[in-house]
Motif scaffolding. Structure first.
Motif, PDB file in Angstrom:
ATOM      1  N   VAL A 131      11.244   7.333   0.745  1.00  0.00           N
ATOM      2  CA  VAL A 131      10.344   7.499  -0.401  1.00  0.00           C
ATOM      3  C   VAL A 131      11.063   7.095  -1.685  1.00  0.00           C
ATOM      4  CG1 VAL A 131       9.108   9.205  -1.808  1.00  0.00           C
ATOM      5  CG2 VAL A 131       8.925   9.267   0.687  1.00  0.00           C
ATOM      6  N   LYS A 132      12.289   7.560  -1.857  1.00  0.00           N
ATOM      7  CA  LYS A 132      13.057   7.218  -3.060  1.00  0.00           C
ATOM      8  C   LYS A 132      13.256   5.714  -3.166  1.00  0.00           C
ATOM      9  CE  LYS A 132      15.822  11.460  -3.248  1.00  0.00           C
ATOM     10  NZ  LYS A 132      17.185  11.996  -3.115  1.00  0.00           N
ATOM     11  N   ALA A 133      13.661   5.092  -2.075  1.00  0.00           N
ATOM     12  CA  ALA A 133      13.931   3.652  -2.095  1.00  0.00           C
ATOM     13  C   ALA A 133      12.663   2.863  -2.425  1.00  0.00           C
ATOM     14  CB  ALA A 133      14.502   3.204  -0.755  1.00  0.00           C
ATOM     15  N   LYS A 134      11.552   3.223  -1.790  1.00  0.00           N
ATOM     16  CA  LYS A 134      10.297   2.509  -2.040  1.00  0.00           C
ATOM     17  C   LYS A 134       9.818   2.727  -3.474  1.00  0.00           C
ATOM     18  CE  LYS A 134       8.598   2.335   2.710  1.00  0.00           C
ATOM     19  NZ  LYS A 134       8.355   0.918   2.881  1.00  0.00           N
ATOM     20  N   LEU A 135       9.967   3.940  -3.969  1.00  0.00           N
ATOM     21  CA  LEU A 135       9.560   4.240  -5.338  1.00  0.00           C
ATOM     22  C   LEU A 135      10.379   3.414  -6.331  1.00  0.00           C
ATOM     23  CD1 LEU A 135       7.995   5.888  -7.468  1.00  0.00           C
ATOM     24  CD2 LEU A 135       9.793   7.608  -7.289  1.00  0.00           C
ATOM     25  N   TYR A 136      11.690   3.450  -6.196  1.00  0.00           N
ATOM     26  CA  TYR A 136      12.539   2.757  -7.162  1.00  0.00           C
ATOM     27  C   TYR A 136      12.400   1.249  -7.065  1.00  0.00           C
ATOM     28  CZ  TYR A 136      14.224   7.428  -7.971  1.00  0.00           C
ATOM     29  OH  TYR A 136      14.280   8.761  -8.259  1.00  0.00           O
ATOM     30  N   ARG A 137      12.230   0.716  -5.843  1.00  0.00           N
ATOM     31  CA  ARG A 137      11.989  -0.725  -5.712  1.00  0.00           C
ATOM     32  C   ARG A 137      10.654  -1.111  -6.339  1.00  0.00           C
ATOM     33  NH1 ARG A 137      12.512  -1.111   0.048  1.00  0.00           N
ATOM     34  NH2 ARG A 137      14.408   0.048   0.289  1.00  0.00           N
ATOM     35  N   GLY A 138       9.642  -0.280  -6.116  1.00  0.00           N
ATOM     36  CA  GLY A 138       8.324  -0.542  -6.690  1.00  0.00           C
ATOM     37  C   GLY A 138       8.345  -0.484  -8.209  1.00  0.00           C
ATOM     38  N   VAL A 194       0.821  -1.216   0.000  1.00  0.00           N
ATOM     39  CA  VAL A 194       0.000   0.000   0.000  1.00  0.00           C
ATOM     40  C   VAL A 194       0.854   1.265   0.000  1.00  0.00           C
ATOM     41  CG1 VAL A 194      -1.739   1.299   1.290  1.00  0.00           C
ATOM     42  CG2 VAL A 194      -1.929  -1.166   1.098  1.00  0.00           C
ATOM     43  N   THR A 195       1.904   1.298   0.785  1.00  0.00           N
ATOM     44  CA  THR A 195       2.759   2.492   0.838  1.00  0.00           C
ATOM     45  C   THR A 195       3.382   2.760  -0.522  1.00  0.00           C
ATOM     46  OG1 THR A 195       3.262   2.015   3.146  1.00  0.00           O
ATOM     47  CG2 THR A 195       4.703   3.561   2.026  1.00  0.00           C
ATOM     48  N   VAL A 196       3.843   1.722  -1.190  1.00  0.00           N
ATOM     49  CA  VAL A 196       4.462   1.876  -2.513  1.00  0.00           C
ATOM     50  C   VAL A 196       3.406   2.319  -3.532  1.00  0.00           C
ATOM     51  CG1 VAL A 196       5.732   0.700  -4.335  1.00  0.00           C
ATOM     52  CG2 VAL A 196       6.237   0.184  -1.944  1.00  0.00           C
TER      53      VAL A 196
END
Length: 160
Positions: free
Chosen positions: A143-150, A113-115
Motif C-alpha cells: 500500500v505504501k509503495a503504490k501510494l507513494y509511486r502514485g 485502479v488499485t492506486v
C-alpha cells in the motif's frame, strides 16, 4: 453479541451513507450503479454481521466489502462500460480545497485502479495506511509503495 454488532453496523452505515456513496461513485462513475453497489455492500455486510470479530474495525471491514462490490461490478460490466458513450459532463463528487480539482481528479483517474483506490481511501476517506491495507487485503508495504509511486506520478504530471 451478534445483535449488538448488527445494530452498530446499521448505525455506521446510516452515519456514513454519503461517504460510502461517494466512494462507490468514484469507482463506477454512474449514480444508479453507485447506489446499486452500496446497496449490495450493505446487504452483504448485514448478512455477514456475525463474522465481524471486532466492532472497532467496522469501518475497514465495510470498506473492504464496498471495494470488493465495486470491483465485482466493474469486472461484470466491463464490456458495457467500454461501449458506453462518454458523458458530456462528469459529476465531480469530491470537495477538495484545490483550485484545479477537475484536473487533479482526471489525473487520478489515469492511474491504475488499485492506486486510484488507495489514494481515494487515504485522502478522501481519511483512512490510515493500515486500514487501507486491511480494507484492500494488501500488505502494508505494498500500500505504501503504490501510494507513494502514485503520488510521485501525479506530482510529475501536474508539474510537467
Amino acid at each position: 453479541m451478534q445483535q449488538d454488532y448488527f445494530e452498530e453496523i446499521v448505525e455506521y452505515i446510516l452515519a456514513n451513507q454519503n461517504r460510502l456513496y461517494r466512494l462507490a461513485y468514484s469507482n463506477v462513475q454512474n449514480e444508479q450503479d453507485a447506489m446499486d453497489v452500496v446497496q449490495n455492500a450493505i446487504c452483504k455486510a448485514l448478512e455477514h454481521a456475525g463474522e465481524l470479530r471486532d466492532i472497532h474495525a467496522v469501518r475497514t471491514w465495510f470498506y473492504r466489502i464496498l471495494m470488493n462490490e465495486s470491483m465485482s461490478f466493474l469486472k461484470k460490466n466491463r464490456k458495457e462500460i467500454l461501449r458506453e458513450e462518454p458523458l458530456d459532463e462528469e459529476v465531480f463528487v469530491f470537495d477538495l480545497q484545490y483550485e484545479d480539482q477537475d484536473e487533479l481528479y482526471e489525473r487520478i483517474k489515469g492511474l491504475p485502479v488499485t492506486v486510484q483506490n488507495i489514494i481515494r481511501l487515504r485522502f478522501y476517506e481519511e483512512l490510515s495506511l493500515q486500514e487501507i491495507a486491511e480494507a484492500m487485503e494488501l500488505n502494508l508495504n505494498t500500500v505504501k509503495a503504490k501510494l507513494y509511486r502514485g503520488l510521485k506520478a501525479l506530482r510529475v504530471e501536474m508539474e510537467g
